[in-house]
Design an enzyme around this catalytic site. Structure first.
Site, short mmCIF file in Angstrom:
data_model
loop_
_atom_site.label_atom_id
_atom_site.label_comp_id
_atom_site.label_asym_id
_atom_site.label_seq_id
_atom_site.Cartn_x
_atom_site.Cartn_y
_atom_site.Cartn_z
N LYS A 116 0.82 -1.23 0.00
CA LYS A 116 0.22 0.12 -0.05
C LYS A 116 0.85 1.30 0.05
CE LYS A 116 -3.96 -2.17 2.46
NZ LYS A 116 -3.40 -3.43 2.73
N GLU A 200 -2.67 6.69 8.12
CA GLU A 200 -3.48 7.30 7.14
C GLU A 200 -4.71 7.83 8.11
OE1 GLU A 200 -4.89 5.64 3.37
OE2 GLU A 200 -6.78 5.47 4.65
N ARG A 292 -5.91 -8.38 -7.67
CA ARG A 292 -6.59 -9.69 -7.41
C ARG A 292 -8.04 -9.45 -7.64
NH1 ARG A 292 -8.85 -9.57 -2.43
NH2 ARG A 292 -7.52 -8.19 -0.90
#
Length: 668
Positions: A116, A200, A292
């Site tokens: 990420k 975050e 995915r």
């Protein structure tokens, strides 16, 4: 198209891939750990190969074993599904070296999006909007905490690798940061083999909207539009739907364009999902790319009429995209509910046990069920506790919601705690009905969603009594002579009738049913209510009941001395009290804490002899890749831990000896 593929996964996604492969004439090879030797995906596949013990690191996460199994079976390709190795570059490298096709994106994309942190850096360079965050390589805890304070609380700590809500914690104050960071890292290492994290900004009342993208090997890309995955618990999705309600066409095009740009930036091939956080004002921020297939892909399949697994197989075999962007159309609304073995009343604690009863709705044009288990299977502590995905579709969101409510009312699960009743409450609550979505929905509606169970329906206790009586009649006689009075199942007494008394407990309330046999019928009474009743049962616990001339369907499933009754969309469990039995004395649990689930001891936070305050974190258990912290029930002293880190313990096992302050003072 391939002749044979190996599926490097388990559960419902492995079953889903087998279904599509079989339709295309592709042979399938399943892999399994010792815990899955009799699993549904093993039974469905054309071949199956054991790859190791139950521990995922030694089986489903072992790249060398997966590749060796594919070579031994003569498979041309490996489909990783989602989770486990699906975003691991090591599997791509091993497949390339072995001459196998990995049904997934190229190595460069896996490396870019597998972390990420790297993905955020890439999107930042491409001009895609980001929420305030820290995603650099320096993982020093002091630096991470400093960055969190700079961003401003509340913040999310997120595992840099993997997904599914694992390795993610919401931190609302600096005092909670250190413990949350340590927990995230342990969970991330257990799930993905990588303990690195990012920080975050947590956006209040945000929506989680993701875009399904596909790319082929010829440089072409399409968006299959969006899904709303905002309803979550423990940072894991609970309900997903497509299209996202209330999203304007302009914003849909803008987000789709950003998602396709992200795919083009790394030459993406195959299925992928670009996830965004959407603020209440409509602004959107890049969150991550899942390189995915997603758990929630069926809602996209329902509204587009496409099979995304088939697209994956065709593109991996070298075919171009089956459709151009202008040919992809969204029709109606689809909603998916994830059915888990978990206890919503205990902070969604994962549950284990045997599926004594499992009845799911019948599939049809409006209803789909993706399940990785069947009745009689075990839910173990080693893997994700998903039982099934229930997906519905109709022309409008209102009609789809009605179908979902009906389908959930038809689900029958006995043997493990589950979230079906909770899901039914969520889809009926005002916020969800009005499409007032967001990650905080469950918290906002907590009064409704976690309300105590209402009293059972008035007729449910009669259904339980009928089920018990019919089961008794079906039991083989204990004496071989069929004419013996000891084999009589009626209420005959000399000179008078004597009713049978059946005592049940439901939610700690006693119910005494008086029963008189009238041939095939029964005269039943409970309290001041008396009825004439008749019922027929089949082998799945389904019953046709007639009470005072009213005929209705019910289901009664026995587990030991418990009868679980499903009727009218409600579930009630009645414990049959054996008048000749006895109840063992309860143990005094003041000086011990027990395992709330079967799992592994992950960490200790204090040393034996430590004096702690009430609520202090004492130790952590890990099950199904999720951590659960054991806390002090009162102020006191930790006397001793009874297990070591890494040990597996069963639910209810005594974990540690604890001496409360009150007990210490009393002894003094």
């Amino acid at each position: 198209m391939f002749d044979k593929i190996l599926i490097a996964n388990r559960g419902e996604i492995a079953c889903r891939i087998i279904r599509t492969a079989r339709r295309l004439g592709v042979a399938t090879v399943a892999v399994f750990s010792d815990a899955d030797s009799r699993a549904r995906h093993v039974r469905l596949a054309d071949e199956a190969i054991r790859i190791g013990p139950a521990e995922a690191r030694e089986s489903y996460l072992a790249v060398d074993k997966i590749v060796a199994a594919a070579k031994a079976a003569g498979a041309e390709a490996i489909h990783p599904g989602y989770g486990f190795l699906s975003e691991n570059p090591a599997l791509r490298e091993a497949c390339d070296a072995a001459g196998l096709v990995l049904i997934g994106p190229p190595l460069e994309a896996l490396r870019a999006f597998g972390s990420k942190s790297r993905a955020k850096a890439l999107m930042q360079a491409a001009g895609v909007p980001l929420a305030p965050s820290y995603h650099d390589d320096d993982q020093d805890p002091v630096r991470l905490k400093r960055e969190a304070e700079s961003i401003g609380y509340p913040v999310l700590i997120k595992a840099a690798s993997g997904g599914g809500g694992k390795g993610m914690r919401l931190v609302e104050a600096p005092a909670d940061f250190d413990a949350a960071l340590a927990s995230c890292r342990r969970e991330a290492m257990a799930s993905f083999g990588d303990a690195s994290v990012l920080i975050e900004k947590y956006i209040e009342r945000a929506r989680h909207i993701e875009i399904q993208i596909f790319g082929d090997g010829y440089g072409d890309y399409v968006s299959l539009f969006e899904r709303d995955c905002s309803v979550q618990r423990r940072h894991q999705k609970v309900l997903e739907e497509a299209p996202a309600p209330g999203l304007s066409e302009a914003r849909r095009r803008e987000m789709s364009a950003a998602a396709v740009a992200a795919a083009k930036a790394v030459g993406y091939v195959g299925a992928g999902t670009v996830e965004f956080i959407v603020a209440p004002d409509g602004g959107f921020f890049f969150m991550e790319v899942n390189a995915r297939l997603q758990v929630e892909h069926p809602v996209t399949e329902f509204v587009t009429g496409l099979d995304l697994v088939e697209w994956q197989l065709r593109i991996a075999a070298g075919a171009p995209l089956p459709l151009r962007q202008q040919d992809i159309v969204v029709r109606g609304c689809a909603i998916e509910a994830r059915i888990y073995a978990e206890d919503p009343a205990r902070d969604f604690l994962p549950a284990t046990g045997k599926l004594v009863g499992l009845l799911l709705p019948e599939e049809g044009p409006h209803v789909r069920v993706d399940a990785g288990v069947e009745q009689g299977d075990e839910i173990s502590s080693h893997y994700d506790p998903m039982i099934a995905k229930l997906i519905v579709h109709d022309d409008t969101r209102e009609r789809a919601l009605a179908r979902l409510r009906q389908a959930l009312a038809e689900v029958r699960i006995v043997g493990v705690a589950n979230n079906v009743a909770f899901l039914s409450r969520v889809v009926a609550c005002p916020s969800f009905t009005a499409a007032d979505l967001g990650a905080s929905l469950i918290a906002r509606e907590s009064v409704r969603l976690f309300a105590p169970d209402a009293a059972p329906p008035a007729e449910a206790v009669f259904v339980a009594a009928l089920a018990a009586l019919l089961s008794e009649r079906a039991t083989p006689p204990s004496v071989s002579d069929p004419t013996s009075p000891w084999n009589a199942r009626d209420n005959w007494r000399l000179n008078r009738e004597e009713p049978r008394l059946l005592t049940f407990l439901c939610a700690n309330q006693p119910y005494v049913v008086r029963a008189l046999a009238r041939g095939e019928n029964f005269a039943l009474s409970c309290g001041d209510t008396a009825v004439a009743a008749y019922a027929e049962r089949d082998g799945d616990g389904r019953m046709v009941v007639n009470i005072d001339g009213r005929r209705f369907a019910a289901t009664a499933i026995a587990t030991g001395a418990d009868w679980t009754i499903f009727m009218g969309g409600r579930r009630s469990t009645f414990h049959f009290v054996d008048p000749l039995g006895h109840t063992a004395a309860k143990r005094d649990s003041r000086d011990e804490l027990s395992a709330p689930m079967s799992g592994r001891v992950a960490a200790f936070f204090v040393a034996p002899g430590t004096i702690v305050a009430a609520g202090a974190s004492l130790m952590a258990m890990e099950a199904m890749k999720m951590e659960h912290v054991i806390k002090a029930p009162a102020a006191g002293r930790v006397v001793a831990f009874l297990y070591a880190v890494g040990d597996h313990v069963s639910e209810g096992a005594e974990l540690l000896r604890f001496e409360s302050q009150d007990d210490r003072e009393a002894e003094a």
